[in-house]
Every structure is written in C-alpha cells, then in structure tokens.
Design an enzyme around this catalytic site. Sequence first.
Site, PDB file in Angstrom:
ATOM      1  N   LYS A  52      50.281  47.336  41.054  1.00  0.00           N
ATOM      2  CA  LYS A  52      49.783  45.964  40.884  1.00  0.00           C
ATOM      3  C   LYS A  52      49.410  45.333  42.220  1.00  0.00           C
ATOM      4  O   LYS A  52      48.481  44.516  42.291  1.00  0.00           O
ATOM      5  CB  LYS A  52      50.823  45.106  40.160  1.00  0.00           C
ATOM      6  N   ALA A 316      59.087  49.356  31.676  1.00  0.00           N
ATOM      7  CA  ALA A 316      60.199  48.857  32.494  1.00  0.00           C
ATOM      8  C   ALA A 316      60.953  47.747  31.765  1.00  0.00           C
ATOM      9  O   ALA A 316      62.190  47.713  31.769  1.00  0.00           O
ATOM     10  CB  ALA A 316      59.666  48.346  33.831  1.00  0.00           C
ATOM     11  N   HIS A 441      42.746  21.743  26.840  1.00  0.00           N
ATOM     12  CA  HIS A 441      41.331  22.148  26.847  1.00  0.00           C
ATOM     13  C   HIS A 441      40.728  21.872  28.221  1.00  0.00           C
ATOM     14  O   HIS A 441      41.032  20.836  28.817  1.00  0.00           O
ATOM     15  CB  HIS A 441      40.578  21.342  25.781  1.00  0.00           C
TER      16      HIS A 441
END
Length: 466
Positions: A52, A316, A441
């Site tokens: 990552k 994990a 929104h």
Amino acid sequence: MATQYDLVVIGAGPGGTPAAMAAAQFGKKVLLVDKRDAPGGECLFEGCIPSKVLENAANRFAMLKEMKAFHVDVEGKSQIHWEAVLEDKKQIVAQRSMGAIKQMEMLPSLEFKQGTARFTDSHTLDVDGESVTFEYAVIATGADAHFPPLKGDGVAHAWTNSDVFKEKDIPAEITFIGAGAISCELVQMFNKLGTKCTVLERGERILKHLDEECALIVQQKMIDAGIDIILNVTFDAVEGEEGAFTVTYLQEGVKKEHKTPHLLIATGRTANTQGLGLEAIGVDFDRHGIWVDETLQTSQPNIYAVGDCTVGPKFAHWASYEAGIAIHNIFAPMKHKTSMEKLSWVLFSDPQIASVGWSEADAKHKGIEVAVERYDYSKDARAQIDKAAIGLLKFVIEKESGIIRGVQIVSEDASGLSGEAALIVANEMKVMDVMKTIHPHPTLTEAFGTLSQRIFMKQMMSRRAK
C-alpha cells in the site's frame, strides 16, 4: 527443565500477536514465537503495508498525468524517486513493528521469542532446541506464495510479491503469471509507473473468485491503460533466469512463447504448515491449511489455529477477528463461533473493489432467493466532479426477510465506502433503515441513500400494482 506456559502462540502476525496480547490481558502466562526478530508477520513486512505504501506513491504519480483533465498544467517532466519511496516503506514498517513491541512490553506475562517452533507432543514445543510445555496453543503461522507445478528451471528464479518490494529500480517490463488479487494490484501499480506489463491467466477473466460484474470493470480499466491481458492460457514451461525468461503456453490449441526480462508468479497462497510437527500430534491439515471447526479448535482439543494457515479466508483483518474468538473460546466459559456471513474485504485495484457479506453467487450457492439492485456511479455527481465516473454500488437483498445480506462496491474510493457497507450488513439492516440516514451531498456515500430510496419506491409501486 521445560518452561511451562498457559498459552504458546506460533506466529506473530495479525493473528498471532493480538491472540497473545489478549491472553496476556487475561493474566495468562504467554509465549509468542516467530521466525522473525519482531512482530508483524508477512502482512507488515512483505504484504499489505509495503504494497500500500508503494501503490500510494504510484497513484500520486499517476495523478500528475491526469491533471490536464482538470485543466492544470504541470511544468517540466514528472519524476518519482523510487529509492525514497522504498525508504518510506522501510520507516513505516519499522514504526508499526516498534508500536507492537511497545504494546507487548506493557504486558509483563507476555514473552516474545525469535525462533523456529515444532511440536514434539500435544503439550510440548521445541523452540530451537529449548523445550517448552503449555496448556494451550494457537497456531498462526500464515501462508506463503504458491508456485504451480510448471516445467522448467525458470520458476525458481521468478519473483513473488515479497521479492518485488525489494527492487531498488522500477523495472521497464514485467510479466505476471496469475490474475488474482495480488497480481492485479501490483500490475496496475507498475503500469502507472511506466512499466510495460503483461498478465498471463488460465481463466476466462481476471479475479475469478470475485463478483464477475465487478471484476470485469477492473479488467476493462486495465486493458484501457495498456496492460496486455492474455486469457485462457495452459502453461507448459518457464525457462531462463532474471533478465531473460521464456514462458511457453498453449492458447486455443496453439503453442506460443512469451519472452520477458522479469517474471512475477502470483497464483495463490499456501498455508505455512511444514516443519510444525502437526502429523506427530494428530492435527488434521491438507495443502489448503489446518482444519478447524467454527470455534477455531483443531482436531487436537487444546490446540487452536487462526488466520492464513487455516482452511478459509486469507485476510489480515479476518486473522485478527479469529484471534479474539480463539482466545475467548480457550479461556472464557461460553464458546463463540466464527461467521463469514458478514466478512468484508477490499481489493486496492483501480477502481477499487469492496465486498461485504453475500455476493450474487453466494446467494445462488446457498439456494436463497435474492433481489439485486444497482447504483451506477457513472451518473453520480461526486464521481463526475472527480472525473472518476466509473463503477457501481450493489445491494444483495434477501427476498423473504428484506435484509440487505451483501454489498459490493466498485469505485475510486471503495475502501472509504466499505465501512458503511459493513455496518449495514453486520446490523442486518433493511432498505428503510438505510433511508433513515441523511447522507451529505455531493459525496460518493450518498449513493447508499439514493439506491435505498429507489428500491423503496420500486417496492411500493410493486405492492400497489398487486
């Protein structure tokens, strides 16, 4: 004289470490053994975290190329300093491992030992020649890369996911054997860094174990990005070594050759069970892992197993979940059972895929009638603003109860949306329950409310028609 422990835990990854810490918090005398000199396991040192860190850097680098779509000019040639990225990875891994060590140091009844463990009987462990006795044991040894039975000497020289994280230079070209989760994440990462990438896959599509509709969206994105995906391959042999590999295979009955300087094999995982002495103590296992029941007990009553070394999901977070259940079942009077019904996971592909609970295929396999409702992110305001108008949100709703049993998401930020999906499934919510939430929104999470409203109106109209 052998040292006596209430619990020994073999493997200090995301299953073993929390198991050992939880038992120590119960006040038990615990020994945690791992072949590495620090806790973390493959997830920390060669898996989830390193991948990552590198993928994040690749994604940021790719964003520079996308700036023109937002009418932003980036002067000069963009460049990524890969050695600095690798140093970031090293520091983050060390920081997280040290954090785990400090937590363990706060538990005086927990001892960590580097070494190789092997059962000599159901209550005795040999750790590098030292005899250790115990009342209970938890096996959490994880899994390693699986190599298919291919002919040729090239397999021994190919990379795995852990090898590629050590490379100091970005390769100009890589070929991947296998199109599962690990392969797809890595191939998209290297593609963004400018590497020429080819994928060779036996199946008819990538990500064969995932929802087909979701997988095909990612597959098309990969093709559009210039990744060469070769499907329906029957492998023959892998010859050569680093710098000059030749992969021979059959496709539609025609024998073909593919030459590549770098080869990465990512064809699944194999449970780490070798050398543990499981045969001698009567713990049942096969090539898929250790067999456990719903309480995580093995065929030997005082020995439990969690995580990737067992037959079951290999995540994990699932290992950590199992760790808590195993320790509870060992030391608490009431037994808890694991349940995959509400399991969640995220594939950090581009776009990302998140899934919680049932898929359409799961429902079909169970023989349960469901309604499947979709929201199209190509029509979503936030997705359009971000110029990432691709993907979907899918509810799998049990018809009899009306409960949302599964949620699948394909989106640029499916990982960020997965938390709401997990809460919906875990709490067995219905469409009306989701409608009660006021979503801000314009956001991607607004899709949950919009889809719920549409389903509700559809149900109301259906009732009126009757």
